[in-house]
Design a protein around this motif. Sequence first.
Motif, mmCIF file in Angstrom:
data_model
loop_
_atom_site.group_PDB
_atom_site.id
_atom_site.type_symbol
_atom_site.label_atom_id
_atom_site.label_comp_id
_atom_site.label_asym_id
_atom_site.label_seq_id
_atom_site.Cartn_x
_atom_site.Cartn_y
_atom_site.Cartn_z
ATOM 1 N N TYR A 103 0.847 -1.191 0.000
ATOM 2 C CA TYR A 103 0.000 0.000 0.000
ATOM 3 C C TYR A 103 0.884 1.243 0.000
ATOM 4 C CZ TYR A 103 -4.024 -2.849 1.621
ATOM 5 O OH TYR A 103 -5.033 -3.769 1.743
ATOM 6 N N LYS A 106 -3.753 5.552 0.635
ATOM 7 C CA LYS A 106 -4.947 4.928 0.057
ATOM 8 C C LYS A 106 -4.934 5.005 -1.470
ATOM 9 C CE LYS A 106 -7.333 3.941 3.845
ATOM 10 N NZ LYS A 106 -7.841 2.596 4.177
ATOM 11 N N GLN A 137 -6.235 -3.073 10.742
ATOM 12 C CA GLN A 137 -7.455 -2.345 10.401
ATOM 13 C C GLN A 137 -7.287 -1.439 9.189
ATOM 14 O OE1 GLN A 137 -8.059 -0.685 14.440
ATOM 15 N NE2 GLN A 137 -10.000 -1.800 14.461
ATOM 16 N N TYR A 139 -7.759 -0.487 5.553
ATOM 17 C CA TYR A 139 -8.758 -0.900 4.569
ATOM 18 C C TYR A 139 -8.188 -0.850 3.149
ATOM 19 C CZ TYR A 139 -12.865 -1.505 7.501
ATOM 20 O OH TYR A 139 -13.773 -1.995 8.407
ATOM 21 N N HIS A 140 -8.405 -1.930 2.429
ATOM 22 C CA HIS A 140 -8.038 -2.003 1.025
ATOM 23 C C HIS A 140 -8.903 -0.991 0.260
ATOM 24 C CE1 HIS A 140 -7.316 -3.586 -2.978
ATOM 25 N NE2 HIS A 140 -6.434 -4.444 -2.501
ATOM 26 N N PRO A 141 -8.290 -0.069 -0.478
ATOM 27 C CA PRO A 141 -9.064 0.993 -1.115
ATOM 28 C C PRO A 141 -9.983 0.514 -2.247
ATOM 29 C CG PRO A 141 -6.773 1.087 -1.812
ATOM 30 C CD PRO A 141 -6.844 0.083 -0.710
ATOM 31 N N ILE A 142 -9.767 -0.699 -2.739
ATOM 32 C CA ILE A 142 -10.628 -1.228 -3.802
ATOM 33 C C ILE A 142 -11.665 -2.194 -3.239
ATOM 34 C CG2 ILE A 142 -10.692 -2.579 -5.940
ATOM 35 C CD1 ILE A 142 -7.874 -1.551 -6.550
ATOM 36 N N PHE A 143 -11.211 -3.141 -2.417
ATOM 37 C CA PHE A 143 -12.129 -4.141 -1.864
ATOM 38 C C PHE A 143 -12.917 -3.621 -0.667
ATOM 39 C CE2 PHE A 143 -8.649 -7.135 -3.450
ATOM 40 C CZ PHE A 143 -9.254 -7.277 -4.691
ATOM 41 N N ASN A 144 -12.443 -2.523 -0.077
ATOM 42 C CA ASN A 144 -13.085 -1.935 1.103
ATOM 43 C C ASN A 144 -13.192 -2.941 2.251
ATOM 44 O OD1 ASN A 144 -14.169 0.294 2.442
ATOM 45 N ND2 ASN A 144 -16.271 -0.324 1.980
ATOM 46 N N LYS A 145 -12.145 -3.697 2.439
ATOM 47 C CA LYS A 145 -12.054 -4.661 3.536
ATOM 48 C C LYS A 145 -10.711 -4.471 4.225
ATOM 49 C CE LYS A 145 -14.932 -8.153 1.250
ATOM 50 N NZ LYS A 145 -14.993 -9.525 0.709
ATOM 51 N N ASP A 146 -10.706 -4.639 5.572
ATOM 52 C CA ASP A 146 -9.439 -4.459 6.265
ATOM 53 C C ASP A 146 -8.605 -5.741 6.191
ATOM 54 O OD1 ASP A 146 -10.368 -6.202 8.229
ATOM 55 O OD2 ASP A 146 -10.772 -4.635 9.685
#
Length: 276
Positions: A103, A106, A137, A139-146
């Motif tokens: 990463y 973001k 915690q 968050y993946h900016p594409i999947f929106n999951k941490d």
Amino acid sequence: MGVYKTALLSIGSNLGNRQLLLQKAIFEIGKVAGEVRQVSATYETPSWGFEGEDFFNACLELQTLLTPEELLVKLLSIETAFGRERKNSDAYESRTLDIDIIYYEKEVINTETLTIPHPKMQERKFILKPLADISPQFYHPIFNKDTRNLLQECKDKSTITKQVPRLFKNRHTFFASLQYVAIEGNIGAGKTTLATKIAEDFNAKLILERFAENPFLPNFYIDQSRYAFPLEMSFLADRYQQFTEDTNQLDLFKSFMVSDYDIYKSLIFAKVTLQQ
């Protein structure tokens, strides 16, 4: 004055002394790319996509003034300095050092040379497990999951084993984890100079060997076989007395102790001068 950005990196090695290579790589990243703020535990995992030795993997958090492209250039240069040879082929292979940008803040980047977030991170437990150590915690900016959710959903069933030796984010934390460091070597090798520099740079109590006239030394040069034992016992007693005095006098304002000699020196000389 630039603004520091947070980059999360994955590092791995499956050749040579893997733990040492990762530690040296972390020190080098902190030297040329920014400040290493966090380092995960080391995990051993099978090689991915090819037959090879198991990898040691870890993740780290970097505060950097570099752009993503500038950071990539720095990391590739570190890989090269550590003996990594990248080939034009896309095939996976063993490597002394592998550094990936997982990463960068973001940001979502997709160019010919750089893709961020790392396009296969969600498929790889050897990335997600150490990443969860330092940034559970995020968050993946594409999947929106941490990271924790991505790890739970990961279909990678590879065995991953946490290693006991820890990695340090910089040399200061490494030396601060120690209690006593002894520098040994031949006469004139630079033991005192090195011990003095370590003490200055890392806030250590400096212990230097004291030299005193030994009453047995002149006779030893005349008759080695007769005076070797009392000479070595005298040296041993002197070193032991000094070592005990200096190491028992704790300095609460120092992080550890560093010395330009070790009691083991007596055994080395004894093996030379004494009969079995």
